[in-house]
Design an enzyme around this catalytic site. Sequence first.
Site, short mmCIF file in Angstrom:
data_model
loop_
_atom_site.label_atom_id
_atom_site.label_comp_id
_atom_site.label_asym_id
_atom_site.label_seq_id
_atom_site.Cartn_x
_atom_site.Cartn_y
_atom_site.Cartn_z
CG ASN A 9 -1.68 1.11 1.45
OD1 ASN A 9 -1.49 1.97 0.51
ND2 ASN A 9 -2.26 1.46 2.62
CE LYS A 11 0.16 3.22 4.81
NZ LYS A 11 0.09 3.42 6.33
CG HIS A 94 -5.74 1.94 5.37
ND1 HIS A 94 -5.04 2.85 6.39
CD2 HIS A 94 -4.59 1.34 5.24
CE1 HIS A 94 -3.86 2.58 6.65
NE2 HIS A 94 -3.50 1.65 5.91
CD GLU A 96 -2.56 5.37 6.80
OE1 GLU A 96 -2.57 5.60 5.69
OE2 GLU A 96 -1.74 4.96 7.42
CD GLU A 166 -3.08 -2.44 7.34
OE1 GLU A 166 -2.04 -2.71 6.55
OE2 GLU A 166 -3.65 -1.30 7.25
N GLY A 172 3.17 2.24 10.65
CA GLY A 172 3.98 3.48 10.49
C GLY A 172 4.86 3.67 11.72
CB SER A 212 5.84 -1.95 11.65
OG SER A 212 5.31 -0.63 11.83
P1 13P Z 1 3.41 0.28 7.57
O1 13P Z 1 3.75 -1.18 6.97
O2 13P Z 1 4.15 1.54 7.08
O3 13P Z 1 3.40 0.27 9.12
O4 13P Z 1 1.88 0.63 7.11
C1 13P Z 1 1.02 -0.45 7.10
C2 13P Z 1 -0.15 -0.01 6.37
O5 13P Z 1 -0.90 0.84 6.97
C3 13P Z 1 -0.54 -0.73 5.08
O6 13P Z 1 -1.66 -0.54 4.82
#
Ligand code: 13P
Length: 252
Positions: A9, A11, A94, A96, A166, A172, A212
């Site tokens: 992903n 982002k 997601h 976010e 997640e 992150g 992560s």
């Molecule tokens: P990270 O792998 O950067 O922690 O992000 C995970 C994520 O949100 C994937 O959708």
Amino acid sequence: MRRKVIAGNWKMYKNRDEAISFIYEVSSQVPSKDQVETVICAPAVFLRDLVKREGEDLRIGAQNMYFEDQGAYTGEISADMLTSYGVEYVVLGHSERRGLFFETDELINKKTKQAIKKGITPIVCCGESLETREAGTTEAFVSKQIIAAYEGISKEEALKTIVAYEPIWAIGTGVTATSEQANDTIKMVRQTLASLYDQDAASQIRILYGGSVKPANVEELLAMSDIDGALIGGASLDPQSFITLAKAGLKS
Ligand code: 13P
């Protein structure tokens, strides 16, 4: 046997040149799709350029879409727009999108139904905050998210979906859930699916872990009984890192 899914992903990262050169470098290096399903979920503006170059084994997905067929929804993208470019996957719900863009369980349910109806595989995300984890209410919280996301969806339709667990506190942050923590919550998600449908459905639906994930921890996570793959943010941006992650899907 559930085939592993390794999904990146991106982002809101990369420009067009970086996105295209990534696909050129990676598409012939990932495992065969019969062994591992490998997907990059890219920003919408890159989808056309990337789908053209995706190759057999590396597929391209979107990070969001709207649930209506068409209409006056400025800034939104429909499922038909995605399929007209050959996009086969979409990340929905997601954390976010839930947290920063106020997406509700109800909205995510509508989007999930629309994706299934239009033949796009939804990667339906769930996951708790640190506050929820510390309060000991993770199971209730995540299972409520799943029940809401699958409201009104039949077993046959549910089998066309992928779930991604997640935990928000692991996204992150560099803090990965331990493989036991991730596996336990994913088992619980599977039980929730079994209660909504049946054991057969629950044993077929792929459930990924995200938060992560990186080359150093992916093998341990994928070796767990119920973790069927990974949804990866930061570590999916670098071509070599992503190739390593995709190949880890072969080992478990
Ligand atoms: P990270 O792998 O950067 O922690 O992000 C995970 C994520 O949100 C994937 O959708």
